[in-house]
Scaffold this active site. Structure first.
Site, PDB file in Angstrom:
ATOM      1  N   GLN A  94       0.729  -1.193  -0.017  1.00  0.00           N
ATOM      2  CA  GLN A  94      -0.015   0.019   0.149  1.00  0.00           C
ATOM      3  C   GLN A  94       0.654   1.346  -0.033  1.00  0.00           C
ATOM      4  O   GLN A  94       0.321   2.139  -0.837  1.00  0.00           O
ATOM      5  CB  GLN A  94      -0.970   0.132   1.066  1.00  0.00           C
ATOM      6  CG  GLN A  94      -1.876   1.263   1.294  1.00  0.00           C
ATOM      7  CD  GLN A  94      -2.915   1.363   2.453  1.00  0.00           C
ATOM      8  OE1 GLN A  94      -3.514   2.358   2.551  1.00  0.00           O
ATOM      9  NE2 GLN A  94      -3.272   0.410   3.007  1.00  0.00           N
TER      10      GLN A  94
ATOM     11  N   GLU B 254       1.213  -1.183   8.144  1.00  0.00           N
ATOM     12  CA  GLU B 254       0.599   0.036   8.982  1.00  0.00           C
ATOM     13  C   GLU B 254       0.464  -0.069  10.355  1.00  0.00           C
ATOM     14  O   GLU B 254       0.716   0.834  10.940  1.00  0.00           O
ATOM     15  CB  GLU B 254      -0.929  -0.155   8.217  1.00  0.00           C
ATOM     16  CG  GLU B 254      -2.198   0.722   8.682  1.00  0.00           C
ATOM     17  CD  GLU B 254      -1.523   2.069   8.319  1.00  0.00           C
ATOM     18  OE1 GLU B 254      -1.422   2.177   7.009  1.00  0.00           O
ATOM     19  OE2 GLU B 254      -1.714   2.968   9.181  1.00  0.00           O
TER      20      GLU B 254
ATOM     21  N   ASP C 171       0.382   3.788   5.845  1.00  0.00           N
ATOM     22  CA  ASP C 171       0.829   3.431   4.672  1.00  0.00           C
ATOM     23  C   ASP C 171       0.682   4.775   3.404  1.00  0.00           C
ATOM     24  O   ASP C 171       1.292   5.300   3.055  1.00  0.00           O
ATOM     25  CB  ASP C 171      -0.205   2.210   4.338  1.00  0.00           C
ATOM     26  CG  ASP C 171       0.449   1.231   4.830  1.00  0.00           C
ATOM     27  OD1 ASP C 171       1.700   1.021   4.928  1.00  0.00           O
ATOM     28  OD2 ASP C 171      -0.357   0.006   4.722  1.00  0.00           O
TER      29      ASP C 171
ATOM     30  N   GLY D  85      -8.411  20.000  19.751  1.00  0.00           N
ATOM     31  CA  GLY D  85      -8.015  21.444  19.685  1.00  0.00           C
ATOM     32  C   GLY D  85      -8.478  22.101  20.800  1.00  0.00           C
ATOM     33  O   GLY D  85      -8.880  21.286  21.964  1.00  0.00           O
ATOM     34  N   GLY D  86      -8.550  23.387  20.926  1.00  0.00           N
ATOM     35  CA  GLY D  86      -8.778  24.229  22.044  1.00  0.00           C
ATOM     36  C   GLY D  86     -10.367  24.224  22.119  1.00  0.00           C
ATOM     37  O   GLY D  86     -10.961  25.112  22.842  1.00  0.00           O
TER      38      GLY D  86
HETATM   39  N1  CAO Z   1      11.910 -10.143  -9.219  1.00  0.00           N
HETATM   40  C1  CAO Z   1      12.811 -10.889  -8.094  1.00  0.00           C
HETATM   41  N2  CAO Z   1      12.739 -10.704  -6.864  1.00  0.00           N
HETATM   42  C2  CAO Z   1      11.810  -9.787  -6.378  1.00  0.00           C
HETATM   43  C3  CAO Z   1      10.998  -8.901  -7.316  1.00  0.00           C
HETATM   44  C4  CAO Z   1      11.301  -9.169  -8.595  1.00  0.00           C
HETATM   45  N3  CAO Z   1      10.544  -8.338  -9.235  1.00  0.00           N
HETATM   46  N4  CAO Z   1      10.377  -8.158  -6.457  1.00  0.00           N
HETATM   47  C5  CAO Z   1      10.566  -8.390  -5.308  1.00  0.00           C
HETATM   48  N5  CAO Z   1      11.671  -9.477  -5.349  1.00  0.00           N
HETATM   49  C6  CAO Z   1      12.056  -9.874  -3.887  1.00  0.00           C
HETATM   50  C7  CAO Z   1      12.935  -9.096  -3.094  1.00  0.00           C
HETATM   51  O1  CAO Z   1      14.116  -9.092  -3.775  1.00  0.00           O
HETATM   52  C8  CAO Z   1      13.123  -9.696  -1.898  1.00  0.00           C
HETATM   53  O2  CAO Z   1      14.019 -10.700  -2.058  1.00  0.00           O
HETATM   54  P1  CAO Z   1      15.220 -10.853  -0.699  1.00  0.00           P
HETATM   55  O3  CAO Z   1      14.501 -10.935   0.463  1.00  0.00           O
HETATM   56  O4  CAO Z   1      15.946 -12.015  -1.254  1.00  0.00           O
HETATM   57  O5  CAO Z   1      16.052  -9.736  -0.776  1.00  0.00           O
HETATM   58  C9  CAO Z   1      11.780 -10.405  -1.655  1.00  0.00           C
HETATM   59  O6  CAO Z   1      11.183 -10.340  -3.098  1.00  0.00           O
HETATM   60  C10 CAO Z   1      10.751  -9.826  -0.695  1.00  0.00           C
HETATM   61  O7  CAO Z   1      10.706  -8.660  -0.551  1.00  0.00           O
HETATM   62  P2  CAO Z   1      10.272  -7.764   0.581  1.00  0.00           P
HETATM   63  O8  CAO Z   1      10.863  -8.340   1.824  1.00  0.00           O
HETATM   64  O9  CAO Z   1      10.219  -6.354   0.442  1.00  0.00           O
HETATM   65  O10 CAO Z   1       8.895  -8.331   0.677  1.00  0.00           O
HETATM   66  P3  CAO Z   1       7.799  -9.115   1.945  1.00  0.00           P
HETATM   67  O11 CAO Z   1       6.653  -9.426   1.430  1.00  0.00           O
HETATM   68  O12 CAO Z   1       8.670  -9.939   2.795  1.00  0.00           O
HETATM   69  O13 CAO Z   1       7.741  -7.803   3.120  1.00  0.00           O
HETATM   70  C11 CAO Z   1       7.196  -5.764   3.700  1.00  0.00           C
HETATM   71  C12 CAO Z   1       6.674  -6.844   2.740  1.00  0.00           C
HETATM   72  C13 CAO Z   1       5.968  -4.636   3.236  1.00  0.00           C
HETATM   73  C14 CAO Z   1       6.969  -5.964   5.078  1.00  0.00           C
HETATM   74  C15 CAO Z   1       8.270  -5.224   3.271  1.00  0.00           C
HETATM   75  O14 CAO Z   1       8.615  -5.070   1.939  1.00  0.00           O
HETATM   76  C16 CAO Z   1       8.696  -3.941   4.096  1.00  0.00           C
HETATM   77  O15 CAO Z   1       9.029  -3.871   5.329  1.00  0.00           O
HETATM   78  N6  CAO Z   1       8.625  -2.520   3.340  1.00  0.00           N
HETATM   79  C17 CAO Z   1       9.149  -1.536   3.692  1.00  0.00           C
HETATM   80  C18 CAO Z   1       7.995  -0.793   4.751  1.00  0.00           C
HETATM   81  C19 CAO Z   1       6.776  -0.621   3.922  1.00  0.00           C
HETATM   82  O16 CAO Z   1       6.444   0.031   2.789  1.00  0.00           O
HETATM   83  N7  CAO Z   1       5.554  -1.183   4.566  1.00  0.00           N
HETATM   84  C20 CAO Z   1       4.310  -1.037   4.124  1.00  0.00           C
HETATM   85  C21 CAO Z   1       3.710  -1.895   3.209  1.00  0.00           C
HETATM   86  S1  CAO Z   1       2.073  -1.718   3.042  1.00  0.00           S
HETATM   87  O17 CAO Z   1       1.106  -2.000   4.248  1.00  0.00           O
END
Ligand code: CAO
Length: 416
Positions: A18, A140, A169, A248-249
């Protein structure tokens, strides 16, 4: 198509879920060409989450990815990285919200990006800025808890509460979009790109600044007169939860209206603004309160907010929320009905301004979405549907100069 504010800006959109997608969707609504890169076969996880129609992109995805093009690239293959290199060379901004370090692990370091395109702006959402939690993954509600929203939301006798508004988000996405636009503007003078970071904790805290204000007031005076704990309750060392009291106030509260017994949203928010206190007294049938020294001044009223709002509620309970609103508006008494999502979805005025839009989708059919909340007189927003997974892969790779044979070879090896 009318000209748009960000016409000519090309965004390499590496966002998912998001926070990041909110940002790039806003930029797309303002005219940027947003190329969303997704993993082949899976795409953004939200395509498959909370599905209401089997096999069809979930509303979670469709409502966050309007006006974008979708390209599938496996960034962990050499050919995938080669496509990315060309995208980096031809785009103005890279936006990402991967877990900390993920972009580096892909090999897309700041140094590599700088070498390929020194004008590129690299914009990131992360859960936390530098510090003890910088390596954490964040969603979030974690941001709401770490940013001060949860500890200050809810009622005094209940646990911390998260709010339904996605301030961590979508709130952070807004900050990031502003940072990107400012960096684009600075680049017109400097000729250089830069890194833009919007941590979710910081975005939530920024929206909670009135509570940081109150923390300092509390430390100095050991009390907060406009909080429901005053005058009878006890204050501790940290800002307490203030229920529905106004921040607020101007004291305010949520009051029952006619029908509250069966309708969970038959309520109104009522603010006893000092300037209209005589009108409040008149409307609720307490003209004596205008001169009564216990009620006549804002200072005096702070000691009696509980009984005051209970008396006003006796009046609001005789009207439905819209009747109450109509009467109160005649006296400029600030108030607002508690609108359900159903009422909001059906509100014609919000449709007329494009704040709620109906979108047609090839596999889903018609659905409602939020439109652009920012209105610009010379850059109108036309909301178009979200892309299917990889819908624009061939088109974009062709624009990047890859031949159909090269594209077919990459597809065969699973790189796109
Ligand atoms: N091709 C190949 N690999 C890909 C890819 C693609 N097109 N797109 C993503 N990947 C891989 C990434 O390289 C990553 O691999 P590694 O762990 O080996 O480095 C893997 O996919 C997972 O990416 P991620 O860790 O970002 O995804 P997740 O689902 O495990 O975590 C989230 C999701 C949101 C917790 C994390 O991305 C995060 O903390 N983001 C920053 C904060 C944020 O934006 N949070 C809000 C999200 S909205 O609620």
């Amino acid at each position: 198509m009318n000209e748009k504010a960000l016409d000519g800006v090309r965004i390499l959109d590496f966002t998912h879920v998001q926070s990041g997608p909110t940002c790039t969707q806003l930029l797309a609504w303002m005219g940027a060409d947003v190329i969303k890169v997704e993993r082949p076969g899976e795409g953004d996880a939200t395509r498959g989450q909370l599905r209401d129609i089997p096999g069809v992109d979930g509303l979670y995805f469709t409502m966050l990815n309007h006006n974008k093009r979708s390209v599938t690239i496996n960034t962990k293959t050499p050919s995938g990285l080669a496509v990315l290199d060309r995208l980096i060379q031809s785009c103005d901004v890279l936006v990402e919200n991967f877990a900390p370090g993920a972009l580096d692990r892909m090999g897309i370091t700041w140094e590599r990006i700088q070498a390929l395109n020194p004008r590129m702006i690299v914009a990131s959402v992360k859960g936390f800025g530098p510090g003890p939690y910088e390596d954490c993954k964040v969603y979030e509600n974690v941001a709401q808890c770490a940013g001060g929203a949860a500890s200050t939301t809810g009622f005094d006798d209940g646990p911390p509460l998260v709010t339904g508004a996605q301030i961590g988000d979508s709130g952070t996405g807004l900050n990031l979009a502003l940072g990107i636009v400012a960096a684009l503007y600075q680049r017109t003078r400097s000729g250089r790109g830069q890194k833009v970071l919007a941590p979710m904790q910081d975005a939530v805290l920024n929206l909670c600044r009135v509570k940081l204000r109150d923390q300092q007031r509390l430390a100095r005076t050991h009390t907060l007169h406009e909080y429901p704990q005053y005058p009878d309750g006890r204050f501790g060392e940290a800002v307490p939860r203030a229920g529905n009291a106004s921040g607020g106030g101007q004291p305010g509260s949520i009051l029952k209206c006619k029908g509250w017994e069966t309708d969970p949203n038959a309520y109104i928010y009522f603010i006893t603004q000092a300037a209209v206190w005589p009108a409040v007294c008149k409307v609720i049938g307490e003209p004596g309160w205008m001169d009564d020294e216990a009620y006549a001044t804002p200072q005096a009223r702070l000691l009696h907010l509980g009984p005051i709002f209970r008396r006003i509620e006796k009046w609001t309970m005789t009207k439905d929320k819209f009747e109450a609103m109509e009467i109160l508006n005649q006296y400029d008494i600030p108030c607002g009905p508690i609108l359900s999502m159903k009422e909001i979805a059906e509100e014609p005025a919000l449709r007329a301004t494009g704040t709620i839009v109906e979108v047609d989708h090839p596999t889903r059919g018609k659905y409602l979405s939020v439109g652009n909340p920012i209105k610009m007189s010379d850059s109108p927003t036309e909301v178009t549907r979200s892309p299917l997974l990889g819908e624009h892969t061939d088109e974009v790779l062709g624009q990047l100069g890859f031949s159909p044979d090269e594209v077919a070879a990459m597809r065969a090896e699973g790189a796109i």
